[in-house]
Design a protein around this motif. Structure first.
Motif, short mmCIF file in Angstrom:
data_model
loop_
_atom_site.label_atom_id
_atom_site.label_comp_id
_atom_site.label_asym_id
_atom_site.label_seq_id
_atom_site.Cartn_x
_atom_site.Cartn_y
_atom_site.Cartn_z
N ILE A 1 41.55 10.98 -35.77
CA ILE A 1 40.30 11.66 -35.46
C ILE A 1 39.58 11.97 -36.77
O ILE A 1 40.19 12.42 -37.73
CB ILE A 1 40.57 12.97 -34.68
N GLY A 2 38.26 11.72 -36.79
CA GLY A 2 37.46 12.01 -37.98
C GLY A 2 37.46 13.50 -38.30
O GLY A 2 37.69 14.34 -37.43
N ASN A 3 37.20 13.85 -39.55
CA ASN A 3 37.21 15.24 -40.00
C ASN A 3 35.82 15.86 -39.94
O ASN A 3 34.82 15.17 -39.95
CB ASN A 3 37.75 15.34 -41.42
N GLY A 4 35.78 17.20 -39.91
CA GLY A 4 34.52 17.92 -39.97
C GLY A 4 33.92 18.26 -38.62
O GLY A 4 32.70 18.38 -38.50
N TYR A 5 34.75 18.48 -37.60
CA TYR A 5 34.25 18.77 -36.26
C TYR A 5 34.92 20.02 -35.69
O TYR A 5 36.07 20.32 -36.00
CB TYR A 5 34.51 17.61 -35.29
N ASP A 6 34.19 20.72 -34.84
CA ASP A 6 34.74 21.75 -33.97
C ASP A 6 34.93 21.08 -32.62
O ASP A 6 33.99 20.51 -32.06
CB ASP A 6 33.80 22.94 -33.84
N ILE A 7 36.13 21.17 -32.07
CA ILE A 7 36.45 20.45 -30.84
C ILE A 7 37.08 21.43 -29.85
O ILE A 7 37.99 22.18 -30.19
CB ILE A 7 37.43 19.29 -31.11
N ILE A 8 36.57 21.39 -28.61
CA ILE A 8 37.14 22.20 -27.53
C ILE A 8 37.59 21.25 -26.42
O ILE A 8 36.80 20.46 -25.92
CB ILE A 8 36.11 23.20 -26.96
N PHE A 9 38.87 21.35 -26.06
CA PHE A 9 39.41 20.59 -24.93
C PHE A 9 39.60 21.55 -23.77
O PHE A 9 40.27 22.57 -23.90
CB PHE A 9 40.77 19.97 -25.29
N ILE A 10 38.99 21.23 -22.63
CA ILE A 10 39.09 22.07 -21.44
C ILE A 10 39.79 21.28 -20.34
O ILE A 10 39.38 20.16 -20.01
CB ILE A 10 37.70 22.52 -20.96
N ALA A 11 40.84 21.85 -19.78
CA ALA A 11 41.61 21.19 -18.72
C ALA A 11 40.86 21.27 -17.40
O ALA A 11 40.29 22.30 -17.05
CB ALA A 11 42.98 21.84 -18.58
N ARG A 12 40.87 20.17 -16.67
CA ARG A 12 40.36 20.17 -15.30
C ARG A 12 41.52 20.43 -14.37
O ARG A 12 42.69 20.22 -14.73
CB ARG A 12 39.73 18.82 -14.98
N MET B 1 49.84 23.24 -36.30
CA MET B 1 48.46 23.54 -36.59
C MET B 1 48.39 24.80 -37.46
O MET B 1 49.06 25.78 -37.17
CB MET B 1 47.69 23.77 -35.30
N LEU B 2 47.56 24.74 -38.47
CA LEU B 2 47.36 25.90 -39.33
C LEU B 2 46.42 26.90 -38.67
O LEU B 2 45.66 26.55 -37.77
CB LEU B 2 46.78 25.45 -40.67
N LYS B 3 46.46 28.13 -39.14
CA LYS B 3 45.59 29.17 -38.58
C LYS B 3 44.12 28.82 -38.72
O LYS B 3 43.32 29.09 -37.84
CB LYS B 3 45.87 30.49 -39.27
N ARG B 4 43.75 28.22 -39.85
CA ARG B 4 42.34 27.89 -40.08
C ARG B 4 41.84 26.80 -39.13
O ARG B 4 40.65 26.63 -38.96
CB ARG B 4 42.14 27.45 -41.53
N ASP B 5 42.76 26.05 -38.54
CA ASP B 5 42.40 24.93 -37.68
C ASP B 5 42.11 25.33 -36.23
O ASP B 5 41.81 24.48 -35.41
CB ASP B 5 43.53 23.89 -37.67
N ILE B 6 42.21 26.62 -35.92
CA ILE B 6 42.04 27.07 -34.54
C ILE B 6 40.71 27.82 -34.39
O ILE B 6 40.40 28.69 -35.20
CB ILE B 6 43.22 27.97 -34.13
N LEU B 7 39.95 27.46 -33.37
CA LEU B 7 38.71 28.18 -33.06
C LEU B 7 39.06 29.49 -32.36
O LEU B 7 39.84 29.49 -31.41
CB LEU B 7 37.84 27.34 -32.12
N ARG B 8 38.45 30.58 -32.81
CA ARG B 8 38.75 31.87 -32.20
C ARG B 8 37.51 32.69 -31.85
O ARG B 8 37.51 33.41 -30.88
CB ARG B 8 39.61 32.70 -33.15
N ARG B 9 36.48 32.62 -32.67
CA ARG B 9 35.34 33.52 -32.52
C ARG B 9 34.44 33.11 -31.35
O ARG B 9 34.14 31.94 -31.16
CB ARG B 9 34.53 33.54 -33.81
N LYS B 10 34.01 34.10 -30.59
CA LYS B 10 33.13 33.86 -29.45
C LYS B 10 31.84 33.19 -29.87
O LYS B 10 31.32 32.32 -29.17
CB LYS B 10 32.84 35.19 -28.74
N GLU B 11 31.32 33.56 -31.05
CA GLU B 11 30.08 32.98 -31.55
C GLU B 11 30.23 31.47 -31.76
O GLU B 11 29.30 30.71 -31.51
CB GLU B 11 29.65 33.64 -32.87
N ASP B 12 31.40 31.05 -32.25
CA ASP B 12 31.65 29.62 -32.44
C ASP B 12 31.66 28.88 -31.11
O ASP B 12 31.07 27.80 -30.97
CB ASP B 12 32.98 29.40 -33.17
N PHE B 13 32.33 29.46 -30.12
CA PHE B 13 32.37 28.84 -28.80
C PHE B 13 30.97 28.74 -28.20
O PHE B 13 30.58 27.69 -27.67
CB PHE B 13 33.28 29.64 -27.85
#
Length: 112
Positions: free
Chosen positions: A74-85, A1-13
């Protein structure tokens, strides 16, 4: 995964949690939202409810590896968060991959 592909900012979350959509599956919860970019941004989370640091890290590794198998469909153009149960503990990679594919299919992000 590239750096740009990772969500980091609290505002985004916060924005994804507030305005995005969610889908629950047996081992993971998926939050997603359109991002207006030509690529997806991804985050993998495991809270302390999942267990100690060893279990949380294993859960994230399982989700990352499952995503690696599924990302081409997976289609492009999405922000995706996977949360483990906490039910992810002790499960095999194929179980997590199946759960992830089901949640992506429910959200209509999966093109298979």
């Amino acid at each position: 995964m590239l750096k740009r592909d990772i969500l980091r900012r609290k505002e985004d979350f916060d924005l994804i949690y507030k305005k995005g959509r969610s889908v629950g599956e047996r081992y993971i919860v998926l939050f997603y939202m359109k991002n207006g970019l030509s690529y997806n941004r991804i985050a993998f989370l495991a809270s302390k409810k999942v267990g100690n640091s060893v279990r949380r890290n294993r859960a994230k590794r399982l989700m990352k590896e499952s995503y690696r198998f599924l990302k081409d469909d997976i289609g492009n153009g999405y922000d995706i968060i996977f949360i483990a149960r906490n039910t992810i503990n002790g499960k095999k990679l194929r179980d997590v991959e199946k759960s992830m594919a089901n949640s992506l299919s429910k959200s209509k992000l999966y093109q298979r």
